[in-house]
Motif scaffolding. Structure first.
Motif, short mmCIF file in Angstrom:
data_model
loop_
_atom_site.label_atom_id
_atom_site.label_comp_id
_atom_site.label_asym_id
_atom_site.label_seq_id
_atom_site.Cartn_x
_atom_site.Cartn_y
_atom_site.Cartn_z
N UNK A 47 7.24 1.15 -10.09
CA UNK A 47 6.62 2.46 -9.96
C UNK A 47 5.29 2.27 -9.25
N UNK A 48 5.11 2.98 -8.13
CA UNK A 48 3.92 2.84 -7.31
C UNK A 48 3.03 4.07 -7.45
N UNK A 49 1.72 3.84 -7.48
CA UNK A 49 0.74 4.92 -7.47
C UNK A 49 -0.16 4.71 -6.27
N UNK A 50 -0.29 5.74 -5.44
CA UNK A 50 -1.09 5.63 -4.23
C UNK A 50 -2.17 6.69 -4.20
N UNK A 51 -3.33 6.30 -3.66
CA UNK A 51 -4.43 7.27 -3.55
C UNK A 51 -4.24 8.12 -2.29
N UNK A 52 -5.21 8.96 -2.00
CA UNK A 52 -5.11 9.88 -0.86
C UNK A 52 -5.03 9.16 0.47
N UNK A 53 -5.51 7.91 0.51
CA UNK A 53 -5.46 7.12 1.75
C UNK A 53 -4.21 6.25 1.84
N UNK A 54 -3.30 6.38 0.87
CA UNK A 54 -2.07 5.61 0.91
C UNK A 54 -2.21 4.20 0.38
N UNK A 55 -3.31 3.91 -0.32
CA UNK A 55 -3.50 2.57 -0.89
C UNK A 55 -3.03 2.53 -2.34
N UNK A 67 2.86 9.41 -6.81
CA UNK A 67 3.70 8.45 -7.53
C UNK A 67 5.08 8.35 -6.88
N UNK A 68 5.55 7.13 -6.71
CA UNK A 68 6.85 6.85 -6.11
C UNK A 68 7.56 5.79 -6.93
N UNK A 69 8.89 5.83 -6.95
CA UNK A 69 9.67 4.76 -7.55
C UNK A 69 10.33 3.97 -6.42
N UNK A 70 10.06 2.68 -6.38
CA UNK A 70 10.57 1.80 -5.33
C UNK A 70 11.75 1.00 -5.85
N UNK A 71 12.81 0.90 -5.04
CA UNK A 71 13.95 0.05 -5.34
C UNK A 71 14.11 -0.97 -4.21
N UNK A 72 14.22 -2.24 -4.59
CA UNK A 72 14.37 -3.33 -3.63
C UNK A 72 15.72 -3.99 -3.86
N UNK A 73 16.49 -4.14 -2.77
CA UNK A 73 17.82 -4.75 -2.86
C UNK A 73 17.78 -6.15 -2.25
N UNK A 74 18.23 -7.14 -3.03
CA UNK A 74 18.29 -8.53 -2.57
C UNK A 74 19.74 -8.99 -2.69
N UNK A 75 20.30 -9.39 -1.56
CA UNK A 75 21.70 -9.81 -1.51
C UNK A 75 21.78 -11.29 -1.16
N UNK A 76 22.28 -12.08 -2.09
CA UNK A 76 22.42 -13.53 -1.88
C UNK A 76 21.09 -14.15 -1.43
#
Length: 204
Positions: A47-55, A67-76
């Motif tokens: 779960x990512x939280x970013x300020x007004x400048x995108x940091x 607030x954003x939810x990030x999903x990362x896919x790793x294959x092999x």
């Protein structure tokens, strides 16, 4: 210690830190093999939280954040893709998304296509890097020749911009820096005119 994933958000590079893998201060982008990753299809979230400048904001209390939810896919072991969802998803929604992404990337045809494309991209990056290093080494050699009084008037010297810069008196380190940072310098000025050969696409 940690590692970092680099993703793109709104046209900007965003670095996401993780302690999931080998924690060797390595940085990973799509197509990179991850030290410490397991075999098979693995999906992770954050779960990512970013300020007004995108940091990124790590302590959002009292701060207005996106607030954003990030999903990362790793294959092999390869970082193949990521997805961003608006807001902080519920546990059920996260579990459903994890299952969905795992199923999608079990498609061997899709995975094969992405891995081949990643390999091609990495090979091209290596080729360009090697070309830059070769031309930087040539700049050093030319600078030494010039210092020893050897005129740089060979047939190829006339067409190489880095050589002309040295002849004009540019500092060798500045010329090396230009070569290393310049895509055109890395690819070179001499290219085959493949468009004039109707069978070029099929030649080995």
């Amino acid at each position: 210690m940690f590692d970092s994933f680099h993703i793109e958000l709104d046209g900007r590079d965003l670095e996401i830190q993780t302690k999931r893998f080998d924690c060797i201060l390595e940085t990973y982008r799509q197509g990179d093999w991850i030290a410490g990753a397991t075999f098979g299809i693995a999906v992770y979230f954050d779960v990512l939280h970013l300020d007004a400048d995108g940091r990124l904001v790590y302590s959002p209390d009292g701060v207005r954040v996106r607030t954003l939810t990030l999903f990362v896919v790793i294959a092999h072991g390869v970082f193949v893709t990521y997805q961003l969802c608006d807001g902080e998803l519920t546990s059920e929604a996260i579990a459903q998304k994890l299952r969905q992404l795992r199923e999608e990337w079990r498609n061997s045809s899709r995975l094969h296509s992405v891995l081949v494309e990643s390999l091609q991209t990495k090979q091209e990056q290596i080729r360009l890097l090697q070309a830059r290093l070769n031309r930087a080494a040539a700049v050093i050699d030319s600078a030494r020749r010039l210092r020893s009084g050897d005129p740089l008037n060979g047939i190829f010297d006339r067409f190489r911009e880095e050589t002309q810069r040295l002849i004009k008196g540019d500092e060798p380190l500045d010329v090396v820096a230009w070569v290393l940072a310049n895509d055109e310098a890395a690819t070179g000025s001499f290219r085959d005119n493949a468009g004039s050969d109707p069978l070029a696409e099929y030649r080995l």
